[in-house]
Design a protein around this motif. Structure first.
Motif, PDB file in Angstrom:
ATOM      1  N   THR B  83       0.860  -1.195   0.000  1.00 49.42           N
ATOM      2  CA  THR B  83       0.000   0.000   0.000  1.00 49.42           C
ATOM      3  C   THR B  83       0.893   1.239   0.000  1.00 49.42           C
ATOM      4  O   THR B  83       1.859   1.318   0.766  1.00 49.42           O
ATOM      5  N   PHE B  84       0.559   2.162  -0.887  1.00 48.64           N
ATOM      6  CA  PHE B  84       1.350   3.388  -1.013  1.00 48.64           C
ATOM      7  C   PHE B  84       0.481   4.608  -0.723  1.00 48.64           C
ATOM      8  O   PHE B  84      -0.728   4.602  -0.963  1.00 48.64           O
ATOM      9  N   ASP B  85       1.145   5.657  -0.243  1.00 51.52           N
ATOM     10  CA  ASP B  85       0.521   6.987  -0.230  1.00 51.52           C
ATOM     11  C   ASP B  85       0.798   7.593  -1.604  1.00 51.52           C
ATOM     12  O   ASP B  85       1.934   7.558  -2.090  1.00 51.52           O
ATOM     13  N   LEU B  86      -0.229   8.163  -2.194  1.00 56.47           N
ATOM     14  CA  LEU B  86      -0.059   8.811  -3.496  1.00 56.47           C
ATOM     15  C   LEU B  86      -0.048  10.320  -3.283  1.00 56.47           C
ATOM     16  O   LEU B  86      -0.991  10.891  -2.727  1.00 56.47           O
ATOM     17  N   LYS B  87       1.040  10.948  -3.734  1.00 58.26           N
ATOM     18  CA  LYS B  87       1.165  12.401  -3.551  1.00 58.26           C
ATOM     19  C   LYS B  87       0.503  13.148  -4.706  1.00 58.26           C
ATOM     20  O   LYS B  87       0.515  12.682  -5.850  1.00 58.26           O
ATOM     21  N   PRO B  92       0.140  25.247  -3.459  1.00 62.88           N
ATOM     22  CA  PRO B  92       1.593  25.163  -3.699  1.00 62.88           C
ATOM     23  C   PRO B  92       2.218  23.899  -3.101  1.00 62.88           C
ATOM     24  O   PRO B  92       3.381  23.606  -3.330  1.00 62.88           O
ATOM     25  N   PHE B  93       1.442  23.129  -2.329  1.00 66.03           N
ATOM     26  CA  PHE B  93       2.014  22.028  -1.554  1.00 66.03           C
ATOM     27  C   PHE B  93       1.777  20.656  -2.195  1.00 66.03           C
ATOM     28  O   PHE B  93       0.711  20.401  -2.755  1.00 66.03           O
ATOM     29  N   TRP B  94       2.793  19.804  -2.055  1.00 64.77           N
ATOM     30  CA  TRP B  94       2.648  18.386  -2.413  1.00 64.77           C
ATOM     31  C   TRP B  94       2.255  17.635  -1.156  1.00 64.77           C
ATOM     32  O   TRP B  94       2.982  17.656  -0.173  1.00 64.77           O
ATOM     33  N   MET B  95       1.123  16.989  -1.190  1.00 64.47           N
ATOM     34  CA  MET B  95       0.681  16.254  -0.015  1.00 64.47           C
ATOM     35  C   MET B  95       0.034  14.930  -0.416  1.00 64.47           C
ATOM     36  O   MET B  95      -0.285  14.731  -1.591  1.00 64.47           O
ATOM     37  N   ASN B  96      -0.111  14.038   0.537  1.00 61.59           N
ATOM     38  CA  ASN B  96      -0.717  12.738   0.241  1.00 61.59           C
ATOM     39  C   ASN B  96      -2.182  12.934  -0.115  1.00 61.59           C
ATOM     40  O   ASN B  96      -2.925  13.585   0.615  1.00 61.59           O
ATOM     41  N   LEU B  99      -4.726   6.652  -0.826  1.00 65.20           N
ATOM     42  CA  LEU B  99      -3.972   5.397  -0.796  1.00 65.20           C
ATOM     43  C   LEU B  99      -4.188   4.629  -2.094  1.00 65.20           C
ATOM     44  O   LEU B  99      -5.299   4.635  -2.644  1.00 65.20           O
ATOM     45  N   VAL B 100      -3.131   3.998  -2.575  1.00 66.42           N
ATOM     46  CA  VAL B 100      -3.258   3.074  -3.713  1.00 66.42           C
ATOM     47  C   VAL B 100      -2.586   1.765  -3.316  1.00 66.42           C
ATOM     48  O   VAL B 100      -1.680   1.755  -2.473  1.00 66.42           O
ATOM     49  N   ILE B 149      -0.619   4.691 -12.243  1.00 62.65           N
ATOM     50  CA  ILE B 149      -0.127   4.269 -10.922  1.00 62.65           C
ATOM     51  C   ILE B 149       0.946   3.194 -11.086  1.00 62.65           C
ATOM     52  O   ILE B 149       1.973   3.219 -10.407  1.00 62.65           O
ATOM     53  N   SER B 152       4.190   4.724 -12.044  1.00 65.61           N
ATOM     54  CA  SER B 152       4.843   5.303 -10.865  1.00 65.61           C
ATOM     55  C   SER B 152       5.439   4.199  -9.983  1.00 65.61           C
ATOM     56  O   SER B 152       6.517   4.363  -9.408  1.00 65.61           O
TER      57      SER B 152
END
Lengths: 310, 265
Positions: B83-87, B92-96, B99-100, B149, B152
């Motif tokens: 299981t990954f967090d997808l950003k 302006p922010f990169w955040m989670n 979930l994938v 996905i 990535s």
């Protein structure tokens, strides 16, 4: 003999001198400023390639050694206010327990990781910025000629509030008289933040002691280390038990470097002036804040990260 | 437990941490081989041991095939679900952003190809290559294209050195009438984990499959690392307490050591 060592819990090998050196640098800061170093070590380990969950848990383990070593060194110097430390610790335990529940709610509500990171940036920015400005002003003032007849200082509202609180107690080592309610409350506040941010809280506790409890800098460092020691003992056991993320080998290498660094730091701290120490710590805190802010703004190298760490 | 009983135990663990690598046993001497349809495959070392100083190790593949044939060598690890967090970008922010999950993808996938490697679609038709893995894997990504996905995911694995295709990695030499030998060296990554891996040699004749041989390849931890893992996962509370005690003892020992130094207090 290889310069690389395999970490059984992180499932990867690391360049031994790099990890030892990182431990030394963080230990140096720990001994110098009385911070656990978690706010710096964990990002460093993640940059080396250690999974975030393993980095945070193993870091707590090495802070136990660094802060034990640092506390012992400062105890010998007479720089630990155990009475104040115990009040702060009691408050920290209460706040930390509440903070853990808060982070559970945040995780259920949505993007807790972002809240954690932005809390880091705001806290580091406020604390580091204030320390930097204040200590630079203090340095300048110490170089300027003293005024001929200083006006009598007016008692601030905060001072009046402190004086009005019940159970006024003498903290002889710190040379202050204060209600225990204050360290209990501030300890709890730091505990909440420490739980949210997943660190020992030393880098918040030090400014709290200096500016809100008005303790002398040399006692602040030793007392903060004393408090950080207990926090990290708890975190290490909980992480090993619940998450299986404490990499003993990684922690052992880090703590070998950090305990030496902590001793060197403790010696250096007694040779530097309080304002110089504050300027240095402020610079470190601001640098870490900028690094975290940049990591939130720049496109990440991978859009995926293993779920479970922050 | 009394102090006189605890200290020797802690000492033994510290000693084990330092001397652990010395306990690493050498792998067995015998080389496993597989032969089917005129294909011969051997691996050296026949068993990979992860020791305390493991930083990635080479495995040498060698064998024989028919003259004029090509061989493709594949190593794959056990399948896992991750299981990954997808950003994603918010302002302006990169955040989670959610979930994938990627299921049934091998933990490791390494493919050694000859200089005249088949094109990716041909590899896929042969059931080989990272592109083929997408057919086996299941991507659960609500609101996102599974193909994106998986791309990535491949980039993530490749950056960790766990997925790799190496063209031109196989060399050939004559080995008697109608036969040729092949050899290749595969560098196993430093992030290898213990388990049973699968090695496959696929032989091509004029671009078409002419035979396939598969065998297991065992990767195991040396005794000390196994002990640490067993403690960490099976006796987690004891492990946590030991970690704290060792840290406290180390901190105290360092404190005492520094006490006598110049400038000590």
């Amino acid at each position: 003999m290889s310069w690389y060592i395999y970490l059984p819990i992180a499932h990867q090998s690391v360049f031994l001198p790099l990890v030892l050196g990182s431990g030394f640098v963080v230990g140096l800061l720990s001994g110098l400023f009385g911070v656990g170093g978690g706010f710096l070590m964990t990002p460093l380990l993640i940059m080396i390639g250690i999974p975030p969950t393993v980095a945070a848990a193993s870091d707590s383990n090495q802070i136990v050694a660094a802060s034990a070593s640092g506390t012992y060194a400062h105890y010998r110097l007479g720089n630990v206010d155990f009475k104040m430390g115990l009040y702060l610790l009691a408050g920290g335990v209460i706040g930390g327990t509440g903070g853990v529940q808060l982070i559970k709610l945040l995780r259920q509500a949505g993007d807790a990781d972002f809240v954690i990171q932005i809390t880091y940036v705001v806290m580091l920015g406020v604390v580091g910025g204030y320390m930097l400005v204040e200590s630079l002003q203090s340095l300048r003032a110490s170089k300027a000629p003293a005024p001929a007849a200083p006006a009598p200082a007016q008692e601030s509202a905060y001072s009046r509030l402190l004086g009005a609180l019940p159970f006024q107690t003498n903290f002889a080592k710190s040379g202050i008289v204060l209600s225990p309610v204050v360290p209990l409350f501030l300890g709890a506040l730091v505990g909440v933040l420490a739980a949210i941010m997943g660190v020992g809280g030393g880098f918040i506790m030090v400014p709290v002691m200096v500016y809100l409890l008005r303790m002398p800098m040399h006692v602040v460092v030793g007392t903060s280390l004393f408090q950080v020691l207990f926090t990290c003992v708890d975190v290490t056991i909980m992480q090993a038990w619940s998450n299986h993320t404490v990499d003993f080998i990684l922690a052992l290498i880090l703590l070998l470097g950090s305990t030496i660094g902590a001793q060197v730091g403790a010696r250096l701290s007694s040779k530097l002036k309080a304002d110089q120490l504050k300027v240095l710590l402020a610079c470190v805190v601001v640098l870490v804040m900028v690094k975290m802010l940049v990591s939130l703004l720049l496109t990440p190298s991978s859009l995926l990260s293993i779920h479970g760490g922050h | 437990m009394k102090r006189h009983a605890v200290l020797p135990l802690l000492g033994a663990i510290l000693l084990a941490a330092i001397c652990g690598p010395l306990w690493a046993a050498e792998p067995a001497a015998a080389l496993p081989s597989a032969a089917a349809g005129g294909i011969k495959l051997e691996l050296d070392p026949p068993l990979m041991t992860i020791g305390s100083f493991y930083a990635g190790k080479p495995v040498r593949f060698s064998g024989e095939i028919g003259a004029g044939q090509e061989v493709l060598l594949e190593m794959r690890g056990p399948q896992e679900d991750v299981t990954f967090d997808l950003k994603g970008r918010v302002g302006p922010f990169w955040m989670n952003r959610g979930l994938v999950k990627v299921e049934n993808a091998p933990i490791l996938y390494l493919l050694l190809l000859p200089a005249s490697a088949p094109a990716a679609p041909n590899l896929q038709a042969l059931g080989l290559g990272t592109a083929h893995l997408q057919e086996e894997a299941k991507v659960i990504s609500p609101g996102h294209d599974p193909k994106d996905i998986f791309t990535s995911f491949l980039e993530f694995k490749q950056a960790a050195g766990l997925y790799r295709q190496v063209p031109g990695a196989i060399s050939y030499a004559p080995a008697g009438p109608g036969r040729q030998s092949f050899s290749a060296v595969l560098d196993l990554p430093s992030s290898l984990t213990a388990g049973q891996y699968q090695v496959t040699a696929t032989v091509l004749q004029n671009g078409a499959p002419a035979g396939r041989v598969a065998q297991a390849y065992l990767v195991e931890d040396e005794a000390f690392l196994k002990l640490v893992k067993d403690l960490a996962f099976d006796r987690a509370l004891l492990f946590g307490v030991l970690c704290v005690l060792i840290a406290l003892v180390t901190g105290a020992v360092m404190g005492v050591l520094f006490k006598g130094g110049k400038g000590g207090h």
